[in-house]
Design a protein around this motif. Structure first.
Motif, short mmCIF file in Angstrom:
data_model
loop_
_atom_site.label_atom_id
_atom_site.label_comp_id
_atom_site.label_asym_id
_atom_site.label_seq_id
_atom_site.Cartn_x
_atom_site.Cartn_y
_atom_site.Cartn_z
N ILE A 77 0.93 -0.99 8.64
CA ILE A 77 1.57 -1.11 9.97
C ILE A 77 2.00 0.26 10.48
CG2 ILE A 77 3.50 -2.13 11.23
CD1 ILE A 77 3.47 -4.42 9.19
N VAL A 78 2.49 1.11 9.59
CA VAL A 78 2.88 2.47 9.99
C VAL A 78 1.68 3.21 10.57
CG1 VAL A 78 3.59 4.74 9.10
CG2 VAL A 78 4.82 2.68 8.39
N PHE A 79 0.55 3.14 9.87
CA PHE A 79 -0.67 3.82 10.33
C PHE A 79 -1.14 3.26 11.67
CE2 PHE A 79 -5.33 4.14 10.48
CZ PHE A 79 -5.48 5.50 10.33
N ALA A 80 -1.16 1.93 11.79
CA ALA A 80 -1.60 1.30 13.04
C ALA A 80 -0.68 1.65 14.20
CB ALA A 80 -1.67 -0.21 12.86
N THR A 214 -5.48 -7.62 10.05
CA THR A 214 -4.66 -8.69 9.47
C THR A 214 -3.19 -8.50 9.79
OG1 THR A 214 -6.22 -9.03 7.65
CG2 THR A 214 -3.96 -9.81 7.32
N GLN A 215 -2.69 -7.27 9.64
CA GLN A 215 -1.28 -7.00 9.89
C GLN A 215 -0.94 -7.10 11.38
OE1 GLN A 215 0.88 -6.88 7.43
NE2 GLN A 215 -0.90 -7.12 6.08
N LEU A 216 -1.84 -6.61 12.23
CA LEU A 216 -1.60 -6.68 13.68
C LEU A 216 -1.55 -8.13 14.15
CD1 LEU A 216 -3.82 -3.76 15.07
CD2 LEU A 216 -1.35 -3.78 14.66
N VAL A 217 -2.41 -8.96 13.59
CA VAL A 217 -2.42 -10.38 13.96
C VAL A 217 -1.19 -11.09 13.39
CG1 VAL A 217 -3.63 -12.58 13.65
CG2 VAL A 217 -4.92 -10.51 14.21
N THR A 218 -0.83 -10.77 12.13
CA THR A 218 0.32 -11.40 11.49
C THR A 218 1.60 -11.20 12.29
OG1 THR A 218 -0.66 -11.11 9.30
CG2 THR A 218 1.72 -11.48 9.39
#
Length: 376
Positions: A77-80, A214-218
């Motif tokens: 999430i940090v990277f995104a 996955t994290q962006l959708v979550t």
């Protein structure tokens, strides 16, 4: 021993905020002598734009950093979020330049530095927010406290020193940009120094597009709901300075902004720090089933530490403002008295809004902020 250190950590964050905002308050009488209400009004417009647009620069994904159980997911999430900051900064820059060119608004045409400073400040602040929430996840409040205190001190010193070189709002605007940059460099250095053994492995793991997706959708509720709730909330707070400047004069807007700087800004930042400090505990309390009881205790704490200061504000401000700031700022004291009930309510409610994120109630938060906006 370790548990005591953990319990004291949120207090460090509050101390850092008090030092940072205290320095801004202490330097305000000096600012009022070097800059005119019109200069402060232009700076107030800059700060209003910054306050609103800085909310969207990460699309609110920074608030998701403390939530994943796995460290690898949080690093993703940090990277995104870092990539989002770069893209959103470019979009904001294009939008502001287009607006300035089409509208030919005199605030922008007479203060060309405004657009460039806003974009740079928003971009730098976006990365600062990411690093802020990374430390919140770790429960490591010390570096965040240092950053908060250092930012306020840096802004104060820069704005005073730049008044000798810029007889306009440029000194205030550049001072704010310098302060944010100094604070972001400070916390970046701390992250690199403490985490450098893991950075390479994190970079290898977070470059996986499937993991990022996955994290962006979550955590997609943050950009779908929370961002709009924050925009509505911030717009309701920041629109008065823009409306007053447009309908009356930039000087009137400057008086209003100075009232907010004296009273509302420190209260908001301390309340935000209390809320962020409670965030890490609230997530754990939710898992253990003690969230309701902990929140009652937290609310009583907020009520206990806020009543006396706001009574003193209402009683003493009309006398102190003209003495400390000069006769040209006397109306700022009157504005602050009128605003004190609202400032008090914000201090009580703002720290509790983090519960929407903890409970996953982003839709309810959006409805709440919309009702609040209409009420304002």
């Amino acid at each position: 021993m370790k548990s005591k250190s953990k319990q004291a950590s949120p207090i460090k964050l509050i101390y850092g905020s008090i030092v940072g905002q205290g320095s801004l308050i202490l330097v305000s009488p000096i600012i009022s002598r070097f800059y005119t209400p019109s200069d402060v009004g232009v700076f107030g417009i800059y700060m209003a734009i910054f306050a609103v647009l800085s909310l969207v620069v990460c699309l609110r994904y920074e608030s998701a950093i403390p939530l994943p159980e796995k460290e690898k997911d949080a690093a993703t999430i940090v990277f995104a979020a870092g990539q989002i900051v770069i893209v959103m900064s470019l979009i904001i820059a294009a939008g502001l330049m287009a607006y300035a060119y089409i509208s030919q608004n005199e605030v922008f045409t007479q203060n060309t530095i405004l657009i460039y400073a806003v974009v740079l400040s928003i971009g730098v602040f976006g990365f600062q927010k990411i690093l802020f929430f990374w430390h919140i996840r770790k429960g490591d409040f010390g570096p965040v406290a240092v950053m908060r205190g250092g930012q306020g001190i840096s802004i104060s010193i820069a704005q005073v020193l730049l008044s000798f070189f810029f007889a306009s709002a440029a000194g205030l605007i550049l001072g704010h940009l310098i302060g944010i940059t100094v604070a972001t460099v400070m916390i970046s250095f701390i992250v690199v120094r403490r985490s450098h053994p893991h950075i390479r492995s994190w970079l290898r793991s977070v470059r996986n597009w499937d993991s990022i997706k996955t994290q962006l959708v979550t955590y997609s509720k943050f950009p779908r709901y929370s961002i709009w709730a924050d925009l509505i909330n911030s717009s309701g707070s920041q629109l008065p300075i823009i409306i007053l400047s447009a309908q009356f004069s930039v000087a009137i807007g400057g008086l209003y902004f100075m009232a907010l700087r004296i009273g509302n800004t420190p209260a908001t930042v301390v309340a935000e720090s209390l809320g962020k400090a409670y965030l890490s505990k609230a997530a754990a309390a939710l898992r253990s089933g003690h969230l309701r009881a902990n929140t009652r205790i937290f609310f009583r704490l907020l009520l206990g530490i806020s009543i006396v200061p706001y009574v003193l504000i209402a009683l003493m401000v009309p006398v102190l403002v003209p003495f400390l700031f000069g006769e040209q700022w006397i109306d700022a004291g009157k504005y602050l008295v009128y605003l004190s009930p609202w400032i008090f309510s914000v201090f009580l409610v703002a720290p509790l809004t983090i519960l929407y994120s903890v409970l996953g109630w982003q839709e309810e938060e959006l409805r709440f902020q919309f009702i609040l906006f209409v009420g304002r």
